[in-house]
Design an enzyme around this catalytic site. Sequence first.
Site, PDB file in Angstrom:
ATOM      1  N   HIS A  64       0.809  -1.211   0.000  1.00  0.00           N
ATOM      2  CA  HIS A  64       0.000   0.000   0.000  1.00  0.00           C
ATOM      3  C   HIS A  64       0.850   1.273   0.000  1.00  0.00           C
ATOM      4  O   HIS A  64       1.931   1.292   0.574  1.00  0.00           O
ATOM      5  CB  HIS A  64      -0.897   0.039   1.237  1.00  0.00           C
ATOM      6  CG  HIS A  64      -1.830  -1.114   1.326  1.00  0.00           C
ATOM      7  ND1 HIS A  64      -2.243  -1.627   2.519  1.00  0.00           N
ATOM      8  CD2 HIS A  64      -2.421  -1.868   0.371  1.00  0.00           C
ATOM      9  CE1 HIS A  64      -3.064  -2.641   2.309  1.00  0.00           C
ATOM     10  NE2 HIS A  64      -3.183  -2.812   1.013  1.00  0.00           N
ATOM     11  N   LYS A  73       5.700   5.779   7.677  1.00  0.00           N
ATOM     12  CA  LYS A  73       5.148   4.844   8.664  1.00  0.00           C
ATOM     13  C   LYS A  73       6.247   4.333   9.586  1.00  0.00           C
ATOM     14  O   LYS A  73       7.331   3.971   9.138  1.00  0.00           O
ATOM     15  CB  LYS A  73       4.505   3.645   7.966  1.00  0.00           C
ATOM     16  CG  LYS A  73       3.326   4.011   7.086  1.00  0.00           C
ATOM     17  CD  LYS A  73       2.774   2.801   6.369  1.00  0.00           C
ATOM     18  CE  LYS A  73       1.606   3.201   5.466  1.00  0.00           C
ATOM     19  NZ  LYS A  73       1.118   2.036   4.708  1.00  0.00           N
ATOM     20  N   TYR A 133       1.076   0.720  13.626  1.00  0.00           N
ATOM     21  CA  TYR A 133       1.893   1.677  12.890  1.00  0.00           C
ATOM     22  C   TYR A 133       1.388   3.095  13.071  1.00  0.00           C
ATOM     23  O   TYR A 133       0.205   3.349  13.163  1.00  0.00           O
ATOM     24  CB  TYR A 133       2.038   1.319  11.411  1.00  0.00           C
ATOM     25  CG  TYR A 133       0.785   1.075  10.625  1.00  0.00           C
ATOM     26  CD1 TYR A 133       0.356   1.998   9.690  1.00  0.00           C
ATOM     27  CD2 TYR A 133       0.060  -0.099  10.777  1.00  0.00           C
ATOM     28  CE1 TYR A 133      -0.774   1.770   8.930  1.00  0.00           C
ATOM     29  CE2 TYR A 133      -1.068  -0.337  10.020  1.00  0.00           C
ATOM     30  CZ  TYR A 133      -1.480   0.605   9.097  1.00  0.00           C
ATOM     31  OH  TYR A 133      -2.607   0.371   8.346  1.00  0.00           O
ATOM     32  N   ASP A 170      -5.891  -5.719  -2.824  1.00  0.00           N
ATOM     33  CA  ASP A 170      -4.516  -6.215  -2.932  1.00  0.00           C
ATOM     34  C   ASP A 170      -4.383  -7.246  -4.047  1.00  0.00           C
ATOM     35  O   ASP A 170      -3.381  -7.267  -4.760  1.00  0.00           O
ATOM     36  CB  ASP A 170      -4.059  -6.781  -1.597  1.00  0.00           C
ATOM     37  CG  ASP A 170      -4.035  -5.714  -0.510  1.00  0.00           C
ATOM     38  OD1 ASP A 170      -3.902  -4.522  -0.854  1.00  0.00           O
ATOM     39  OD2 ASP A 170      -4.164  -6.066   0.670  1.00  0.00           O
TER      40      ASP A 170
END
Length: 183
Positions: A64, A73, A133, A170
Amino acid sequence: MPYTVTPTDLPEVLQLQPKVFGDARGFFFESFNAREFREATGLERDFVQDNHSRSAKGVLRGLHYQILHPQGKLVRVTQGEVFDVAVDLRRSSPNFGRSTTVLLSSENKLQLWIPEGFAHGFVVLSETAEFLYKTTDYWHAEHERSLLWNDPALGIAWPLTAPPILAPKDAGGRPLADAEVFE
């Protein structure tokens, strides 16, 4: 210094090992401290959102990224183990299209800094895994993109023993040759 910082194969992607204090009672560590993060990495980032996912063995999330409002992140695993992947999507980078991988687990307590301009994903290796995250920008559904996790051009050696469990977005990710990327 509460972190030991080690560059990965992609020098902007950093592996952080926190200093863990343990005894017969268990353990303690600072999972994040803005001042110490800045001193250890040379980066000053404002984190605006924390995310927490739980996934079963074989779930693959990613790869992503957000084409507008890119997110840096800081990721870690609090339960279980994952094979974590970052892919450089900055066309101007000498590492464009290259990836780096790190095993993150509740045992090793490693964290990974993935800067803006990189795609990110992971596959769960343990029976379950909880993944946390911090992000430097908010999630914007209209700007989210998925890079095809198994694109041969990426050459990622996912440690899979069966086909992964994927979300439709995905499974329908774009190969690098057709993906929107950063300049």
